[in-house]
Write a protein that holds these residues in place. Structure first.
Motif, short mmCIF file in Angstrom:
data_model
loop_
_atom_site.label_atom_id
_atom_site.label_comp_id
_atom_site.label_asym_id
_atom_site.label_seq_id
_atom_site.Cartn_x
_atom_site.Cartn_y
_atom_site.Cartn_z
N ARG A 10 0.84 -1.20 0.00
CA ARG A 10 0.00 0.00 0.00
C ARG A 10 0.87 1.25 0.00
O ARG A 10 0.64 2.18 -0.77
CB ARG A 10 -0.88 -0.05 1.26
CG ARG A 10 -1.74 1.16 1.53
CD ARG A 10 -2.57 0.88 2.78
NE ARG A 10 -3.24 2.07 3.29
CZ ARG A 10 -2.64 2.99 4.04
NH1 ARG A 10 -1.37 2.86 4.36
NH2 ARG A 10 -3.32 4.04 4.48
N GLU A 11 1.89 1.25 0.83
CA GLU A 11 2.77 2.41 0.90
C GLU A 11 3.47 2.65 -0.43
O GLU A 11 3.58 3.79 -0.89
CB GLU A 11 3.80 2.19 2.02
CG GLU A 11 4.90 3.24 2.10
CD GLU A 11 4.36 4.63 2.41
OE1 GLU A 11 3.24 4.74 2.94
OE2 GLU A 11 5.08 5.62 2.11
N ARG A 12 3.92 1.60 -1.07
CA ARG A 12 4.57 1.73 -2.38
C ARG A 12 3.64 2.40 -3.38
O ARG A 12 4.03 3.30 -4.12
CB ARG A 12 4.94 0.34 -2.92
CG ARG A 12 6.08 -0.31 -2.22
CD ARG A 12 7.24 -0.55 -3.18
NE ARG A 12 8.35 -1.18 -2.50
CZ ARG A 12 8.59 -2.49 -2.51
NH1 ARG A 12 7.81 -3.29 -3.21
NH2 ARG A 12 9.62 -2.99 -1.87
N VAL A 13 2.41 1.91 -3.41
CA VAL A 13 1.46 2.46 -4.38
C VAL A 13 1.17 3.92 -4.07
O VAL A 13 1.07 4.76 -4.98
CB VAL A 13 0.16 1.63 -4.39
CG1 VAL A 13 -0.88 2.27 -5.29
CG2 VAL A 13 0.46 0.21 -4.89
N ALA B 119 3.95 -4.61 -6.21
CA ALA B 119 3.13 -4.61 -5.01
C ALA B 119 2.21 -5.83 -4.99
O ALA B 119 2.00 -6.45 -3.95
CB ALA B 119 2.30 -3.33 -4.93
N GLU B 120 1.69 -6.18 -6.15
CA GLU B 120 0.78 -7.32 -6.22
C GLU B 120 1.49 -8.63 -5.92
O GLU B 120 0.95 -9.51 -5.24
CB GLU B 120 0.13 -7.40 -7.60
CG GLU B 120 -1.13 -6.59 -7.71
CD GLU B 120 -1.87 -6.86 -9.01
OE1 GLU B 120 -1.20 -7.01 -10.04
OE2 GLU B 120 -3.10 -6.95 -8.97
N GLU B 121 2.71 -8.76 -6.41
CA GLU B 121 3.46 -9.99 -6.13
C GLU B 121 3.65 -10.17 -4.64
O GLU B 121 3.59 -11.27 -4.11
CB GLU B 121 4.84 -9.93 -6.80
CG GLU B 121 4.78 -10.18 -8.31
CD GLU B 121 6.10 -9.83 -8.98
OE1 GLU B 121 7.11 -9.71 -8.25
OE2 GLU B 121 6.11 -9.67 -10.20
N GLN B 122 3.89 -9.05 -3.98
CA GLN B 122 4.23 -9.14 -2.57
C GLN B 122 3.03 -9.57 -1.72
O GLN B 122 3.20 -10.22 -0.70
CB GLN B 122 4.72 -7.76 -2.11
CG GLN B 122 5.52 -7.79 -0.85
CD GLN B 122 6.22 -6.48 -0.65
OE1 GLN B 122 5.66 -5.42 -0.91
NE2 GLN B 122 7.43 -6.53 -0.16
#
Lengths: 167, 167
Positions: A10-13, B119-122
DNA sequence: TGGTTTGTTCGGATTGAGCCGAACAAGCAG
DNA sequence: CTGCTTGTTCGGCTCAATCCGAACAAACCA
């Protein structure tokens, strides 16, 4: 797969949204506030946004106002409950992009076209300037039509229109 | 119809270009320098641009560099004549808009998509975050395709593709 | 009524962008 | 070699945007 991983993702996005905001001419704080609202399960009030983002109350107040004006978030004035104002993100990102398009590009195109038309009226004889201006007008007229049509389609429709087009 | 009228019209259009430049994230000086080059009958050197625009030599030097990099103007290094560097405007405005699109939107879309994928992979399990991120990804994938296709068409083609599309 | 929470508005600090002038580098002309 | 023109780079100035904290307004609660 843990909560920690979720919040890292979430933070990355959200960081990515901060950057996107800058590209579209908004402030970083706009990107973060929108991002927090995008992932929130319920609408958030200003004090909650202050907690989540770390920004000052005044900053949150100002940013939410402009984001509401542009249509990126929605202001829900809950007359009932304790808190007075709460904000919700517009999650249809395509709508947002259409709005940005309309507000920035379309307006720019239209004012430019108006200027060009006035300039053309003024110059009756065929000078070099006149020719250059005419070329400019023709491109902008195409552009006006393109933007107009693009703003009426959904992302999927637009994609299909381009994919199925045979020159 | 006189020369005076021509130059007034030219000035109006250049002012409009200054404004457009700001909308697209460039400086006003960029707009004016491009405008002067757009109407010039021959490529201009930096001293000539200084005369025409009133900006300092250093400003013209910096602005021409960035405009060349983006592709709005072209640098003609005339090894023969007296002046060394001369600049010419790219008059196909549609090319310019495509370039701006590619450099701003496409890059933004691609970096965002990369972030989303990571992010999705994680996050393996289906959390609320995960779902929100997926929605975001789908819109951005459409967008990536749209921008890609749009950058391959001319303005007239794009206009036709949208006009002839039947949902 | 008085205190607490919420939201807006104001003035000020900080930062970055845009532009300028001066110094510098590099050719060309005499 | 000495000027003259052209172009780049550097430091500094100015202005606008961003964000903050404090003061204020307004609504709710006790």
């Amino acid at each position: 797969m843990s909560d920690a991983d979720s919040s890292v993702a979430r933070e990355r996005v959200i960081e990515s949204m901060e950057q996107s905001a800058e590209v579209y001419g908004l402030s970083r704080s706009s990107g973060r506030i929108y991002g927090v609202l995008y992932f929130a399960s319920d609408p958030l009030s200003i004090p909650e946004l202050v907690d989540e983002t770390g920004y000052a109350k005044s900053t949150v107040s100002n940013v939410t106002r402009t984001l509401s004006r542009i249509g990126l978030i929605h202001r829900k004035s809950s007359t009932g409950g304790g808190r007075r104002v709460r904000f919700e993100a517009e999650r249809e990102v395509w709508f947002i992009l259409q709005d940005v398009f309309q507000q920035y590009i379309q307006r720019e195109v239209q004012t430019t076209l108006r200027t060009i038309h006035r300039a053309e009226e003024q110059v009756a004889t065929e000078t070099r300037e006149q020719e250059r201006i005419r070329e400019l007008r023709e491109t902008y007229e195409d552009l006006e039509e393109i933007v107009q049509l693009a703003s009426e389609y959904s992302a999927a429709e637009l994609r299909e229109a381009l994919e199925t087009y045979e020159r």
